[in-house]
Design an enzyme around this catalytic site. Structure first.
Site, PDB file in Angstrom:
ATOM      1  N   ASP A 487     -10.619   7.943   1.043  1.00 30.73           N
ATOM      2  CA  ASP A 487     -11.910   7.260   1.090  1.00 30.73           C
ATOM      3  C   ASP A 487     -11.819   5.849   1.625  1.00 30.73           C
ATOM      4  O   ASP A 487     -12.826   5.260   2.016  1.00 30.73           O
ATOM      5  CB  ASP A 487     -12.454   7.126  -0.340  1.00 30.73           C
ATOM      6  CG  ASP A 487     -13.317   8.289  -0.747  1.00 30.73           C
ATOM      7  OD1 ASP A 487     -13.923   8.912   0.132  1.00 30.73           O
ATOM      8  OD2 ASP A 487     -13.384   8.556  -1.955  1.00 30.73           O
TER       9      ASP A 487
HETATM   10  C1  GLC Z   1     -10.591   9.229  -5.269  1.00 33.29           C
HETATM   11  C2  GLC Z   1     -11.753  10.060  -4.820  1.00 33.29           C
HETATM   12  C3  GLC Z   1     -11.320  11.151  -3.871  1.00 33.29           C
HETATM   13  C4  GLC Z   1     -10.501  10.582  -2.769  1.00 33.29           C
HETATM   14  C5  GLC Z   1      -9.354   9.744  -3.300  1.00 33.29           C
HETATM   15  C6  GLC Z   1      -8.598   9.054  -2.217  1.00 33.29           C
HETATM   16  O1  GLC Z   1      -9.779   9.940  -6.112  1.00 33.29           O
HETATM   17  O2  GLC Z   1     -12.412  10.635  -5.926  1.00 33.29           O
HETATM   18  O3  GLC Z   1     -12.427  11.822  -3.351  1.00 33.29           O
HETATM   19  O4  GLC Z   1     -10.032  11.628  -1.986  1.00 33.29           O
HETATM   20  O5  GLC Z   1      -9.863   8.767  -4.169  1.00 33.29           O
HETATM   21  O6  GLC Z   1      -9.343   8.047  -1.623  1.00 33.29           O
HETATM   22  C1  GLC Z   2     -12.099   6.329  -3.689  1.00 34.86           C
HETATM   23  C2  GLC Z   2     -11.032   5.375  -4.021  1.00 34.86           C
HETATM   24  C3  GLC Z   2     -11.531   4.114  -4.575  1.00 34.86           C
HETATM   25  C4  GLC Z   2     -12.725   3.601  -3.834  1.00 34.86           C
HETATM   26  C5  GLC Z   2     -13.781   4.658  -3.705  1.00 34.86           C
HETATM   27  C6  GLC Z   2     -14.977   4.198  -2.968  1.00 34.86           C
HETATM   28  O1  GLC Z   2     -12.539   6.996  -4.782  1.00 34.86           O
HETATM   29  O2  GLC Z   2     -10.072   5.897  -4.895  1.00 34.86           O
HETATM   30  O3  GLC Z   2     -10.485   3.171  -4.495  1.00 34.86           O
HETATM   31  O4  GLC Z   2     -13.223   2.471  -4.452  1.00 34.86           O
HETATM   32  O5  GLC Z   2     -13.215   5.736  -3.066  1.00 34.86           O
HETATM   33  O6  GLC Z   2     -14.671   3.747  -1.666  1.00 34.86           O
END
Ligand code: GLC
Ligand code: GLC
Length: 814
Positions: A487
């Site tokens: 993300d």
């Molecule tokens: C969090 C989010 C997931 C994403 C991961 C890596 O665990 O829930 O959707 O793939 O972060 O960014």
């Molecule tokens: C994923 C990540 C987190 C971030 C979120 C929104 O879940 O783990 O670090 O804040 O995405 O971008």
């Protein structure tokens, strides 16, 4: 250092002191009513949706932490001294303290001044209520007179509004008290038909429902004025902050025990029968009263608790293994599966790190959670798939998140995470391999929940694949959009405004930012589609999917290989990410895992090289980190990933979710030793002995363990709600132990450590119980299979004829 121990026979983790490094959490409830509870009774409850139907209030990020809970105060009538038998909120010295977190229940017991308290919190199956089953015993050699106070603080339903909209909220609170039951009914007069109730099995000396009257305006939870005085105020909340508190006076002879049951619950009345009398404004209690009186009966509570245990016996009997490693056994048979149930229920909504107001259910998250859950209760997995698929958009993309209560896509975050739709393919094919229920593919499912847009589920899968193919960049690799699995790798969103959300900032158009990760995931998903089409006899379609998978594989090999490992991406300016040419972020874990899992580079040595690069550059004793070198400054063209200090979260933390991809990849190359070493590195039970370093619960996975660039290397954060749960379960169970559902039957293909002599296991699969025994005869992974004493060619046990209930499976590995 440890703060407790595993009691595997009782399937409990026993915490022996209240001041754990962080509050250690458990979850109660499995269907609609959910509760989070810490080892000192902190936490909150909600109905279905942690944001929209919050029953009790919790103070995130409070000091000291973990405020708001299911509290009890015991006051000695003769001295006026008082304490909390669950430690919080008073935090006094208790002579004994023990918290047993079990599956769907927590028992906290303590001893203080000769008074033993034991309280068992659980949610009975099928009910929208929680039971606090309290026993108090006078271990003194003289009589005791005690005051007992209970306490919950009600939230005004919408948790977000509850913690922000005070100009309104301080005026809306309303309660009723009838027959000793406290009813929380804020907004019941107007648009809500639901209320909460808090009941007690013993006659009351008094009650309170207004927080300030209970605490005293400038007193805290540690020293409520009512408890100090030993006398309730019988306050009725009008506005301000409704609470529920019962006051009981209890006399004990020496050795005497009293059992007191409290119930906290949620109920929705039918619209046409909201009020009683009908022209009044008071709650109609005709439906709820029988439920309350049922669960105030100790025998029925015992019964309900037994049923909860039986339920878990049944859920867990589907997969049970006995290996030479106790950590594996404990995680596979108990805790990892339990966590998979919780992640299935919660997605990423409510934990002690997820506030319950933020993220709802994630499209990619929930699809992946399903991989670790589908064998437990396939019917619920089926419904979830249909719910998720209904939030897909007509062009094949998907809302990134949806609210569990409304099941509608979340407009605020929207779409454009280009990996999202592909995870649906993995979830559906996992469901089919587990159940053989082909009818799901014919289910008519809308797009964007719009009536009239229904198509068979299979069409949704086809559009998922199409979505990627329609969005390829100049190297023929999939465009990343807002982000892919990571993300925080935001290659098209250039954010320089403080506080702006990386997830919603304006996205750049273009065909330059491409993801090798999505390419790998696409090959995996397209191969799944090919297999699916093939078993359904759609041979042309199968051939077409094979062809597109091969086409993408070729692109990865041509444009996604860096020499020693797979590239991560191309950014908006066409620059490589995850290449030895980069200054920072030269190698990333995600493409190495997913590409090898997809079979890319297995024939041409790329896979082997990629995995040895992972070992060399990314492995640490606390797990495999996300990339190296960590980003040490903010890069506008990379986004949130470089917003974290080095070693945390997506910036080179051990993002545990990705580790099982490498474990699986290692098994694809036949390396059981390496796969198991990676598995053990992040296994919470293995890490129990360093709980002072790890700090999160030793019985469940956390999302992240600080990487080697962080000053706190080895410290975990964001426990419970993480895709790590499902993927580790898949890695150990399906790939290392190798017990893997296929369309044609159960496959047994272990890739276990060389020094294991074997293992045994039980797997209930499509109604048949397989008794599996694996014996190592040689150092390799070659399987020779006997089923009920007959030799079987290959490694798949054919589905037995109808009526067969038990099958004996002998496997030799050589
Ligand atoms: C969090 C989010 C997931 C994403 C991961 C890596 O665990 O829930 O959707 O793939 O972060 O960014
Ligand atoms: C994923 C990540 C987190 C971030 C979120 C929104 O879940 O783990 O670090 O804040 O995405 O971008």
């Amino acid at each position: 250092m440890r703060y407790g121990y595993f009691d595997d026979d009782r399937r409990e983790y026993v915490i022996t002191r209240p001041d754990t490094p962080l509050p250690w959490l458990n979850y109660l409830g499995n269907e609609d009513y959910f509760a989070l509870i810490s080892n000192t009774a902190g936490g909150y409850s909600f109905y279905q949706d942690a944001r929209l139907r919050r029953i009790t209030r919790y103070r995130y990020n409070n000091v000291p932490p973990d405020y708001g809970g299911r509290y009890l105060y015991i006051r000695d009538g003769s001295t006026g001294e008082f304490w909390s038998p669950t430690w919080q909120p008073i935090r006094g010295d208790l002579e004994k303290f023990l918290c047993r977190h079990g599956l769907g229940y927590s028992i906290i017991s303590s001893l203080n001044q000769g008074i033993a308290a034991n309280v068992c919190y659980f949610v009975p199956l099928g009910e929208n209520l929680e039971v606090w089953d309290l026993s108090l015993t006078n271990q003194r050699d003289k009589p005791a007179e005690l005051d007992l106070f209970s306490l919950v603080e009600f939230a005004l339903w919408d948790a977000q509004d509850d913690s922000t909209n005070f100009q309104r909220n301080f005026n809306t609170g309303e309660v009723e008290v009838e027959d000793g039951v406290i009813y929380h009914k804020t907004e019941y007069r107007e648009r809500r038909n639901h209320f909460a109730y808090f009941a007690c099995s013993k006659p009351l000396a008094g009650f309170d429902t207004q927080r300030a009257d209970f605490l005293g305006m400038y007193q805290s939870w540690e020293s409520p004025i009512v408890v100090e005085q030993g006398r309730a105020n019988n306050s009725i909340a009008h506005g301000w902050a409704p609470i529920g508190s019962h006051h009981l006076k209890i006399s004990f002879v020496p050795g005497q025990m009293h059992r007191i049951i409290f119930l906290l619950g949620y109920y929705e009345n039918p619209e046409e029968a909201k009020f009683d009398p009908p022209d009044s404004q008071s709650i109609n209690k005709q439906f709820i009263k029988p439920i309350i009186s049922r669960y105030l009966d100790p025998d029925l509570v015992d019964n309900a608790f037994e049923n909860l245990k039986l339920y878990w016996d049944q859920v867990l009997e589907v997969i049970n293994v006995h290996t030479p490693d106790e950590h594996t056994n404990r995680m596979v048979n108990i805790w990892n599966q339990y966590q998979c149930m919780v992640t299935f229920n919660m997605s990423r909504s409510a934990s002690f790190f997820e506030s319950g107001v933020g993220r709802g259910m994630g499209f990619r998250d929930s699809n992946q959670d399903l991989l670790g859950f589908v064998h437990m209760i396939p019917d619920r997995a089926r419904q979830r798939i249909l719910d998720i698929a209904a939030t897909q958009l007509p062009n094949g993309s998907a809302y990134h998140q949806y609210q569990p209560l409304t099941k509608r896509g979340n407009e605020a975050v929207g779409s454009n995470f280009n990996d999202d739709p592909l995870w649906l393919v993995l979830a559906v094919t996992a469901y089919l391999k587990e159940t053989g229920d082909w009818s799901i593919l014919e289910e008519s499912v809308p797009y964007d929940n719009r009536p009239g847009s229904e198509h068979p589920l299979y069409d949704h899968l086809q559009r998922s694949i199409r979505f990627t193919l329609d969005r390829l960049g100049i190297h023929g690799l999939p465009l990343i959009g807002r982000a892919d699995w990571n993300d925080c790798l935001n290659l098209n969103t250039f954010s320089s405004e403080p506080g702006e959300s990386f997830q919603t900032v304006e996205i750049q158009e273009g065909d330059t930012a491409e993801s090798v990760f999505i390419a790998g995931l696409f090959v995996l998903a397209a191969r799944e589609m090919a297999d699916l089409a093939a078993v359904r006899g759609l041979s042309n379609e199968a051939a077409a999917y094979i062809q597109i998978a091969q086409g993408m594989e070729k692109k990865v090999i041509e444009n996604g290989w860096d020499g020693e490992w797979f590239l991560r991406a191309y950014d908006h300016f066409g620059q490589k990410i995850g290449s030895h040419q980069c200054k920072q972020g030269q190698i990333f874990i995600e493409p190495q895992g997913i590409c090898v899992m997809a079979g890319i580079g297995i024939d041409n040595d790329m896979a082997r090289k990629a995995l040895s690069s992972v070992k060399e550059h990314l492995n640490t004793s606390h797990g495999i980190i996300l990339h190296q070198p960590a980003y040490t400054r903010y890069y506008l063209n990379l986004g949130e990933i470089s917003s974290y200090p080095p070693g945390y979260k997506e910036n080179a933390g051990v993002f545990c979710h990705t580790n099982p991809w490498i474990m699986i990849a290692e098994t694809c190359l036949g390396n059981g030793n390496m796969a198991f070493e990676y598995y053990s590195q992040i296994n919470p039970s293995v890490r129990e002995c360093i709980s002072d370093v790890h700090r999160c619960e030793p019985y469940v996975y956390a999302q992240m363990i600080a990487g080697k660039d962080a000053p706190t290397h080895g410290e975990a954060k964001n426990s419970w709600l993480t895709g790590t749960a499902a993927w580790n379960f898949v890695a150990i169970n399906q790939w290392i132990l190798g017990i893997r559902p296929t369309y044609n039957g159960l496959k047994i293909s272990p890739v276990i450590p060389q020094d294991w002599e074997g293992f045994t296991g039980i797997r209930i699969y499509r109604g048949v119980t397989y008794h599996i025994s694996v014996v190592r005869k040689g150092p390799g992974n070659r399987v020779s299979l006997h089923v009920d004493d007959d030799y079987i060619d290959g490694d798949i046990i054919p589905i037995p004829p109808k009526g067969v209930e038990d099958v004996q499976v002998q496997v030799t590995l050589s």
